[in-house]
Design a protein around this motif. Structure first.
Motif, PDB file in Angstrom:
ATOM      1  N   VAL A 154      -4.950  28.316 -41.040  1.00  0.00           N
ATOM      2  CA  VAL A 154      -4.379  29.264 -40.076  1.00  0.00           C
ATOM      3  C   VAL A 154      -4.628  28.750 -38.655  1.00  0.00           C
ATOM      4  O   VAL A 154      -3.742  28.806 -37.784  1.00  0.00           O
ATOM      5  CB  VAL A 154      -4.979  30.671 -40.261  1.00  0.00           C
ATOM      6  N   LYS A 155      -5.805  28.190 -38.428  1.00  0.00           N
ATOM      7  CA  LYS A 155      -6.123  27.593 -37.122  1.00  0.00           C
ATOM      8  C   LYS A 155      -5.186  26.434 -36.812  1.00  0.00           C
ATOM      9  O   LYS A 155      -4.748  26.263 -35.671  1.00  0.00           O
ATOM     10  CB  LYS A 155      -7.579  27.114 -37.115  1.00  0.00           C
ATOM     11  N   VAL A 156      -4.842  25.638 -37.827  1.00  0.00           N
ATOM     12  CA  VAL A 156      -3.902  24.526 -37.624  1.00  0.00           C
ATOM     13  C   VAL A 156      -2.573  25.057 -37.108  1.00  0.00           C
ATOM     14  O   VAL A 156      -2.014  24.541 -36.125  1.00  0.00           O
ATOM     15  CB  VAL A 156      -3.688  23.747 -38.935  1.00  0.00           C
ATOM     16  N   GLY A 157      -2.042  26.095 -37.764  1.00  0.00           N
ATOM     17  CA  GLY A 157      -0.772  26.659 -37.325  1.00  0.00           C
ATOM     18  C   GLY A 157      -0.832  27.192 -35.906  1.00  0.00           C
ATOM     19  O   GLY A 157       0.106  26.995 -35.119  1.00  0.00           O
ATOM     20  N   ARG A 158      -1.935  27.835 -35.586  1.00  0.00           N
ATOM     21  CA  ARG A 158      -2.094  28.355 -34.223  1.00  0.00           C
ATOM     22  C   ARG A 158      -2.153  27.210 -33.209  1.00  0.00           C
ATOM     23  O   ARG A 158      -1.505  27.264 -32.155  1.00  0.00           O
ATOM     24  CB  ARG A 158      -3.344  29.227 -34.117  1.00  0.00           C
ATOM     25  N   LEU A 159      -2.956  26.188 -33.503  1.00  0.00           N
ATOM     26  CA  LEU A 159      -3.074  25.054 -32.583  1.00  0.00           C
ATOM     27  C   LEU A 159      -1.714  24.406 -32.327  1.00  0.00           C
ATOM     28  O   LEU A 159      -1.369  24.068 -31.187  1.00  0.00           O
ATOM     29  CB  LEU A 159      -4.040  24.011 -33.151  1.00  0.00           C
ATOM     30  N   GLN A 160      -0.942  24.237 -33.376  1.00  0.00           N
ATOM     31  CA  GLN A 160       0.351  23.569 -33.235  1.00  0.00           C
ATOM     32  C   GLN A 160       1.317  24.378 -32.374  1.00  0.00           C
ATOM     33  O   GLN A 160       1.927  23.845 -31.434  1.00  0.00           O
ATOM     34  CB  GLN A 160       0.963  23.319 -34.614  1.00  0.00           C
ATOM     35  N   LEU A 161       1.467  25.666 -32.699  1.00  0.00           N
ATOM     36  CA  LEU A 161       2.456  26.459 -31.968  1.00  0.00           C
ATOM     37  C   LEU A 161       1.982  26.789 -30.554  1.00  0.00           C
ATOM     38  O   LEU A 161       2.797  26.871 -29.624  1.00  0.00           O
ATOM     39  CB  LEU A 161       2.775  27.739 -32.749  1.00  0.00           C
ATOM     40  N   GLU A 162       0.683  26.954 -30.356  1.00  0.00           N
ATOM     41  CA  GLU A 162       0.158  27.156 -29.002  1.00  0.00           C
ATOM     42  C   GLU A 162       0.372  25.909 -28.148  1.00  0.00           C
ATOM     43  O   GLU A 162       0.664  26.007 -26.951  1.00  0.00           O
ATOM     44  CB  GLU A 162      -1.319  27.533 -29.053  1.00  0.00           C
ATOM     45  N   ALA A 163       0.228  24.727 -28.770  1.00  0.00           N
ATOM     46  CA  ALA A 163       0.486  23.478 -28.046  1.00  0.00           C
ATOM     47  C   ALA A 163       1.960  23.379 -27.658  1.00  0.00           C
ATOM     48  O   ALA A 163       2.300  22.916 -26.556  1.00  0.00           O
ATOM     49  CB  ALA A 163       0.082  22.280 -28.905  1.00  0.00           C
ATOM     50  N   ALA A 164       2.846  23.813 -28.545  1.00  0.00           N
ATOM     51  CA  ALA A 164       4.277  23.812 -28.224  1.00  0.00           C
ATOM     52  C   ALA A 164       4.560  24.732 -27.036  1.00  0.00           C
ATOM     53  O   ALA A 164       5.346  24.395 -26.138  1.00  0.00           O
ATOM     54  CB  ALA A 164       5.085  24.247 -29.445  1.00  0.00           C
ATOM     55  N   MET A 284       1.779  15.354 -30.701  1.00  0.00           N
ATOM     56  CA  MET A 284       0.429  15.469 -31.235  1.00  0.00           C
ATOM     57  C   MET A 284       0.475  15.533 -32.757  1.00  0.00           C
ATOM     58  O   MET A 284       1.523  15.752 -33.365  1.00  0.00           O
ATOM     59  CB  MET A 284      -0.280  16.709 -30.692  1.00  0.00           C
ATOM     60  N   SER A 285      -0.699  15.328 -33.349  1.00  0.00           N
ATOM     61  CA  SER A 285      -0.897  15.552 -34.777  1.00  0.00           C
ATOM     62  C   SER A 285      -2.294  16.134 -34.945  1.00  0.00           C
ATOM     63  O   SER A 285      -3.178  15.868 -34.129  1.00  0.00           O
ATOM     64  CB  SER A 285      -0.748  14.240 -35.560  1.00  0.00           C
ATOM     65  N   ILE A 286      -2.473  16.924 -35.984  1.00  0.00           N
ATOM     66  CA  ILE A 286      -3.773  17.540 -36.234  1.00  0.00           C
ATOM     67  C   ILE A 286      -4.580  16.655 -37.179  1.00  0.00           C
ATOM     68  O   ILE A 286      -4.095  16.249 -38.239  1.00  0.00           O
ATOM     69  CB  ILE A 286      -3.617  18.941 -36.852  1.00  0.00           C
ATOM     70  N   TRP A 287      -5.816  16.354 -36.790  1.00  0.00           N
ATOM     71  CA  TRP A 287      -6.705  15.536 -37.603  1.00  0.00           C
ATOM     72  C   TRP A 287      -7.729  16.416 -38.314  1.00  0.00           C
ATOM     73  O   TRP A 287      -8.289  17.341 -37.730  1.00  0.00           O
ATOM     74  CB  TRP A 287      -7.436  14.510 -36.741  1.00  0.00           C
ATOM     75  N   THR A 288      -7.964  16.114 -39.585  1.00  0.00           N
ATOM     76  CA  THR A 288      -8.982  16.794 -40.382  1.00  0.00           C
ATOM     77  C   THR A 288     -10.160  15.850 -40.577  1.00  0.00           C
ATOM     78  O   THR A 288      -9.971  14.672 -40.889  1.00  0.00           O
ATOM     79  CB  THR A 288      -8.409  17.178 -41.763  1.00  0.00           C
ATOM     80  N   ASP A 289     -11.375  16.342 -40.417  1.00  0.00           N
ATOM     81  CA  ASP A 289     -12.575  15.510 -40.546  1.00  0.00           C
ATOM     82  C   ASP A 289     -12.817  15.189 -42.023  1.00  0.00           C
ATOM     83  O   ASP A 289     -13.721  15.725 -42.659  1.00  0.00           O
ATOM     84  CB  ASP A 289     -13.772  16.246 -39.947  1.00  0.00           C
ATOM     85  N   ILE A 290     -12.007  14.276 -42.554  1.00  0.00           N
ATOM     86  CA  ILE A 290     -12.056  14.009 -43.995  1.00  0.00           C
ATOM     87  C   ILE A 290     -13.362  13.343 -44.421  1.00  0.00           C
ATOM     88  O   ILE A 290     -13.806  13.525 -45.555  1.00  0.00           O
ATOM     89  CB  ILE A 290     -10.845  13.183 -44.465  1.00  0.00           C
ATOM     90  N   VAL A 291     -13.988  12.575 -43.552  1.00  0.00           N
ATOM     91  CA  VAL A 291     -15.223  11.884 -43.937  1.00  0.00           C
ATOM     92  C   VAL A 291     -16.295  12.904 -44.292  1.00  0.00           C
ATOM     93  O   VAL A 291     -16.875  12.881 -45.388  1.00  0.00           O
ATOM     94  CB  VAL A 291     -15.716  10.954 -42.814  1.00  0.00           C
ATOM     95  N   SER A 292     -16.556  13.829 -43.391  1.00  0.00           N
ATOM     96  CA  SER A 292     -17.557  14.853 -43.653  1.00  0.00           C
ATOM     97  C   SER A 292     -17.138  15.742 -44.814  1.00  0.00           C
ATOM     98  O   SER A 292     -17.945  16.090 -45.675  1.00  0.00           O
ATOM     99  CB  SER A 292     -17.784  15.695 -42.392  1.00  0.00           C
ATOM    100  N   GLY A 293     -15.851  16.112 -44.850  1.00  0.00           N
ATOM    101  CA  GLY A 293     -15.373  16.976 -45.918  1.00  0.00           C
ATOM    102  C   GLY A 293     -15.532  16.348 -47.289  1.00  0.00           C
ATOM    103  O   GLY A 293     -15.977  17.002 -48.244  1.00  0.00           O
ATOM    104  N   ASP A 294     -15.194  15.063 -47.416  1.00  0.00           N
ATOM    105  CA  ASP A 294     -15.317  14.371 -48.703  1.00  0.00           C
ATOM    106  C   ASP A 294     -16.773  14.235 -49.124  1.00  0.00           C
ATOM    107  O   ASP A 294     -17.120  14.440 -50.300  1.00  0.00           O
ATOM    108  CB  ASP A 294     -14.695  12.975 -48.605  1.00  0.00           C
ATOM    109  N   GLN A 295     -17.613  13.869 -48.183  1.00  0.00           N
ATOM    110  CA  GLN A 295     -19.026  13.684 -48.512  1.00  0.00           C
ATOM    111  C   GLN A 295     -19.655  14.985 -48.975  1.00  0.00           C
ATOM    112  O   GLN A 295     -20.396  15.026 -49.973  1.00  0.00           O
ATOM    113  CB  GLN A 295     -19.767  13.122 -47.300  1.00  0.00           C
ATOM    114  N   ARG A 296     -19.361  16.058 -48.286  1.00  0.00           N
ATOM    115  CA  ARG A 296     -19.929  17.352 -48.645  1.00  0.00           C
ATOM    116  C   ARG A 296     -19.377  17.850 -49.984  1.00  0.00           C
ATOM    117  O   ARG A 296     -20.064  18.535 -50.741  1.00  0.00           O
ATOM    118  CB  ARG A 296     -19.663  18.378 -47.542  1.00  0.00           C
ATOM    119  N   THR A 297     -18.125  17.504 -50.266  1.00  0.00           N
ATOM    120  CA  THR A 297     -17.529  17.889 -51.551  1.00  0.00           C
ATOM    121  C   THR A 297     -18.290  17.249 -52.709  1.00  0.00           C
ATOM    122  O   THR A 297     -18.626  17.922 -53.703  1.00  0.00           O
ATOM    123  CB  THR A 297     -16.057  17.461 -51.604  1.00  0.00           C
TER     124      THR A 297
END
Length: 358
Positions: A154-164, A284-297
């Motif tokens: 939901v935050k991703v959608g907000r960030l994108q449309l607010e940036a627009a 712009m593009s939205i980046w997800t912190d995949i390194v931390s997310g994968d390690q914690r998974t």
């Protein structure tokens, strides 16, 4: 064109996974939910002490998943666990069969990136055999799982449309929403972010709003071509839920001579998207912190496979169930912070300077 600046969001993933093997029942809500979801997993601990993790990805077409695989493999090796990967390529029947195969190989825990958010029966079947399920980068509505690992979509959608909105200025403008697969909880939650921002800003005129099965670039292109034709090319922003669909609509934007003039965003910062950000075609593009997310998974998977307790970041109501959640942070990547993102944040090997800036 107005200059668009979007600040760097720092990754904040402060909650850690805590071991608590054979500890008494916790009293706080988060710990209670995680403990209750473990079922009979302690009876299934492997005799040699090595946990076997099965990972079922929805597709291998997404650029990020090969990096998810590498990071997960490294963490599993570090923790002395075995890990097996399967890719369903957006075929729900194929994914169900692959999960059956993983079960037959004696997995102790399943990391499931579902093709569709409606795969309740699959989750229930796995858990009925005492195998914990971690949903990853997507959720399953209506099923109890042991853990969900995901960004705040939901935050991703907000960030994108607010940036627009910031890009277009106070007068607003015509906007096309280019969404992902309608069966994906990721796409649905990003859409909720769009809806929230649109409700707050009547100056936004949404001239097209469409989901696209399997995040299809071809179908996204058709949507945008139709929108441009219907509005005589008078469109100020194209908000795409992922880079796959954003890249698919670039030919239509260029044909209308709106490249570098209209706002265009995506998610995942794929190499082609990063190159277009540098060139000014994408904003712009939205980046997800995949390194931390994968390690914690994987850390959580090993604990769940051993029947140990985990400590989630929060408990979320998902499909009527209290689901323990690990949150993966996101940030916008623009031309202003593109080089910093590549040098300091992106996983090693994600892209070279020549690929983006050359």
């Amino acid at each position: 064109m107005k200059k668009f600046l979007c600040g760097l969001f720092a990754f904040v993933l402060s909650a850690s996974l805590l071991a608590g093997c054979q500890s008494p029942a916790p009293t706080d809500t988060a710990a209670s939910a995680s403990t209750a979801s473990l079922g009979d997993t302690q009876a299934n601990q492997p005799e040699d002490g090595r946990i076997k993790i099965g990972v079922s990805f929805a597709s291998e077409a997404q650029y990020r998943f090969k990096f998810d695989k590498q990071i997960m493999e490294q963490k599993a090796e570090e923790l002395g666990a075995d890990i097996i990967f399967q890719y369903a390529n957006y075929d729900a029947t194929k994914q169900a069969n692959q999960v059956e195969n993983l079960i037959s190989q004696g997995i102790d825990v399943l990391v499931l990136n579902v093709v569709s958010g409606n795969m309740v029966n699959l989750v229930e079947k796995v858990r009925s055999q005492g195998i914990p399920v971690i949903t990853f980068d997507n959720t399953v509505e209506g099923a109890q799982v042991d853990l969900n690992v995901d960004r705040d979509n939901v935050k991703v959608g907000r960030l994108q449309l607010e940036a627009a909105l910031e890009y277009m200025g106070p007068e607003g403008g015509n906007v096309v929403l280019v969404k992902g697969d309608p069966g994906s909880a990721v796409a649905q939650r990003i859409s909720q972010g769009y809806e929230a921002v649109a409700a707050e800003h009547p100056e936004l005129n949404i001239v097209a709003d469409q989901f696209h099965e399997a995040w299809s670039p071809d179908k996204a292109l058709k949507t945008v071509e139709n929108a441009l034709s219907a509005n005589n090319d008078d469109i100020q922003a194209f908000v795409a839920s992922a880079d796959s669909v954003a890249l698919g609509i670039v030919p239509a934007i260029k044909a209308a001579k709106l490249d570098g003039k209209a706002f265009l965003c995506g998610m995942d910062v794929e190499i082609s998207a990063a190159k277009l950000i540098n060139e000014g075609v994408m904003t712009m593009s939205i980046w997800t912190d995949i390194v931390s997310g994968d390690q914690r998974t994987i850390e959580a998977a090993v604990k769940l496979g051993k029947g140990e307790e985990i400590t989630p970041d929060e408990i979320q109501q998902i499909g009527g169930f209290d689901i323990p959640v690990l949150l993966v942070d996101v940030m916008p990547v623009t031309k202003d912070n593109l080089r910093q993102w590549l040098d300091e944040i992106a996983p090693a090997g994600w892209a070279t300077e020549e690929e983006i800036f050359g």
